[in-house]
Motif scaffolding. Structure first.
Motif, PDB file in Angstrom:
ATOM      1  N   ALA A 115       0.840  -1.200   0.000  1.00  0.00           N
ATOM      2  CA  ALA A 115       0.000   0.000   0.000  1.00  0.00           C
ATOM      3  C   ALA A 115       0.877   1.252   0.000  1.00  0.00           C
ATOM      4  CB  ALA A 115      -0.932  -0.004   1.211  1.00  0.00           C
ATOM      5  N   TRP A 116       1.968   1.216   0.765  1.00  0.00           N
ATOM      6  CA  TRP A 116       2.895   2.361   0.796  1.00  0.00           C
ATOM      7  C   TRP A 116       3.597   2.530  -0.548  1.00  0.00           C
ATOM      8  CZ3 TRP A 116       3.314   6.264   4.106  1.00  0.00           C
ATOM      9  CH2 TRP A 116       2.692   6.124   5.354  1.00  0.00           C
ATOM     10  N   PHE A 117       3.932   1.420  -1.196  1.00  0.00           N
ATOM     11  CA  PHE A 117       4.549   1.492  -2.522  1.00  0.00           C
ATOM     12  C   PHE A 117       3.591   2.181  -3.498  1.00  0.00           C
ATOM     13  CE2 PHE A 117       5.629   0.120  -6.743  1.00  0.00           C
ATOM     14  CZ  PHE A 117       7.011  -0.044  -6.754  1.00  0.00           C
ATOM     15  N   ARG A 118       2.326   1.745  -3.490  1.00  0.00           N
ATOM     16  CA  ARG A 118       1.334   2.348  -4.391  1.00  0.00           C
ATOM     17  C   ARG A 118       1.098   3.819  -4.056  1.00  0.00           C
ATOM     18  NH1 ARG A 118      -0.271  -3.041  -3.895  1.00  0.00           N
ATOM     19  NH2 ARG A 118      -1.541  -2.641  -2.052  1.00  0.00           N
ATOM     20  N   LEU A 119       1.156   4.171  -2.755  1.00  0.00           N
ATOM     21  CA  LEU A 119       1.023   5.576  -2.364  1.00  0.00           C
ATOM     22  C   LEU A 119       2.200   6.382  -2.906  1.00  0.00           C
ATOM     23  CD1 LEU A 119      -0.495   7.795  -0.786  1.00  0.00           C
ATOM     24  CD2 LEU A 119       0.913   7.170   1.197  1.00  0.00           C
ATOM     25  N   ARG A 137      10.401   5.028   1.132  1.00  0.00           N
ATOM     26  CA  ARG A 137      11.275   4.619   2.243  1.00  0.00           C
ATOM     27  C   ARG A 137      10.466   3.849   3.295  1.00  0.00           C
ATOM     28  NH1 ARG A 137      12.978   9.948   1.935  1.00  0.00           N
ATOM     29  NH2 ARG A 137      14.778  10.147   0.584  1.00  0.00           N
ATOM     30  N   THR A 138       9.245   4.300   3.550  1.00  0.00           N
ATOM     31  CA  THR A 138       8.382   3.585   4.493  1.00  0.00           C
ATOM     32  C   THR A 138       8.081   2.185   3.963  1.00  0.00           C
ATOM     33  OG1 THR A 138       7.397   5.653   5.263  1.00  0.00           O
ATOM     34  CG2 THR A 138       6.165   3.635   5.711  1.00  0.00           C
ATOM     35  N   ALA A 139       7.785   2.071   2.671  1.00  0.00           N
ATOM     36  CA  ALA A 139       7.520   0.755   2.064  1.00  0.00           C
ATOM     37  C   ALA A 139       8.741  -0.148   2.211  1.00  0.00           C
ATOM     38  CB  ALA A 139       7.146   0.922   0.594  1.00  0.00           C
ATOM     39  N   ILE A 140       9.925   0.401   1.978  1.00  0.00           N
ATOM     40  CA  ILE A 140      11.160  -0.374   2.090  1.00  0.00           C
ATOM     41  C   ILE A 140      11.348  -0.865   3.523  1.00  0.00           C
ATOM     42  CG2 ILE A 140      13.687  -0.189   2.021  1.00  0.00           C
ATOM     43  CD1 ILE A 140      13.265   1.716  -0.437  1.00  0.00           C
ATOM     44  N   GLU A 141      11.142   0.022   4.497  1.00  0.00           N
ATOM     45  CA  GLU A 141      11.284  -0.362   5.901  1.00  0.00           C
ATOM     46  C   GLU A 141      10.273  -1.430   6.303  1.00  0.00           C
ATOM     47  OE1 GLU A 141      10.946   3.274   8.114  1.00  0.00           O
ATOM     48  OE2 GLU A 141      12.742   4.132   7.195  1.00  0.00           O
TER      49      GLU A 141
END
Length: 151
Positions: A115-119, A137-141
């Motif tokens: 979901a963070w990646f898509r955001l 960066r959030t998606a990666i973490e």
């Protein structure tokens, strides 16, 4: 030429530049003149900072690509179906609408790296690169955390 090749070419050119700067710094430091030594010391910081920035950007790109591949394999990669202007940029109203959808998805699933990646993609479509990178960066973490937890 692919973006990956361009990134490595730019990194190599940056490396040559940094070597040149380091050599000039050594000449200044070895001169023994107080002002030259201060300038040489300042030039030592630039190559170190430059290498750190390049390595960090290459790592970000690699991790983003890994997430994109993982999301594509899972069937969760966002489609590039937004209407575009003649310049190739996404139409702002469509980007805003897609962004609202992606933001609701993250609010409903704040621990979902997909979901963070898509955001992040939605932010990028809307032209907000700073927030896109932050969301990525959030998606990666979250992905790293989920991988280390075995999930």
């Amino acid at each position: 030429m692919s973006a990956r090749v361009v990134a490595w070419v730019v990194a190599a050119l940056c490396g040559f530049y940094l070597l040149f700067i380091a050599q000039r710094a050594w000449v200044l430091l070895a001169s023994g003149e107080p002002l030259a030594v201060v300038l040489g010391a300042a030039l030592v910081v630039l190559p170190v900072l430059g290498v750190w920035i390049v390595v960090r950007e290459l790592q970000f790109g690699r991790r983003t690509s890994e997430l994109g591949r993982a999301l594509a394999e899972a069937g969760g990669l966002p489609e590039d179906d937004l209407p575009r202007r003649p310049s190739g940029r996404v139409e702002r109203s469509a980007a805003d609408e897609r962004f609202a959808e992606r933001q609701r998805e993250v609010e409903a699933n704040p621990d979902d790296w997909g979901a963070w990646f898509r955001l992040a993609v939605a932010y990028d479509d809307a032209g907000d690169r700073r927030r896109a990178r932050s969301a990525m960066r959030t998606a990666i973490e979250l992905h790293a955390s989920a991988s280390s937890d075995g999930g």
